[in-house]
Design an enzyme around this catalytic site. Sequence first.
Site, PDB file in Angstrom:
ATOM      1  N   LEU A   1      94.804 122.820   7.699  1.00 16.10           N
ATOM      2  CA  LEU A   1      95.717 123.462   7.485  1.00 16.10           C
ATOM      3  C   LEU A   1      95.669 125.047   8.006  1.00 16.10           C
ATOM      4  CD1 LEU A   1      97.033 122.375   3.770  1.00 16.10           C
ATOM      5  CD2 LEU A   1      97.599 121.629   6.114  1.00 16.10           C
ATOM      6  N   HIS A   2      94.247 125.201   7.960  1.00 13.13           N
ATOM      7  CA  HIS A   2      93.918 126.700   8.604  1.00 13.13           C
ATOM      8  C   HIS A   2      94.505 126.987  10.024  1.00 13.13           C
ATOM      9  CE1 HIS A   2      89.467 126.492  10.050  1.00 13.13           C
ATOM     10  NE2 HIS A   2      90.105 125.551  10.378  1.00 13.13           N
ATOM     11  N   ASP A   3      94.698 125.685  10.713  1.00 10.49           N
ATOM     12  CA  ASP A   3      95.116 125.816  12.060  1.00 10.49           C
ATOM     13  C   ASP A   3      96.536 125.927  12.525  1.00 10.49           C
ATOM     14  OD1 ASP A   3      92.362 124.865  13.050  1.00 10.49           O
ATOM     15  OD2 ASP A   3      92.923 123.376  13.473  1.00 10.49           O
TER      16      ASP A   3
END
Length: 120
Positions: free
Chosen positions: A28-30
């Site tokens: 998700l941090h991408d």
Amino acid sequence: MHHGSYVIHALFERVPDGADCYLLANVLHDWDDAQAIEILRNCRRSMARAGKVLIIERLIPEDGGDAVPTLLSDINMLVITGGRERTNDEYGRLLRSAGLRLGAIQPVAFPYGVIEGLFA
């Protein structure tokens, strides 16, 4: 933007139906919030009623000094992928927007933690 994996791009279309658990480690941090919500919604649509999503990402600690490694990663993610690191409250908002609810948040090996998303 190329993330080098068909599996990641498949998350935007659908995930396997009926699983008890979907594990999203450093995924998700991408992505920006809209894309992260889309991934979580696909998990929500496919998961078993008693299922969960486990999100493994860097946690942003309350103590500013301890947060430095994660904040540096936040800048890196923004520049390279358009994504970002998020606070626990921000993960809660993403989960709610995807039809899930925030469960337990468990720190593991610093600075990583496991954020649990449950069927709402």
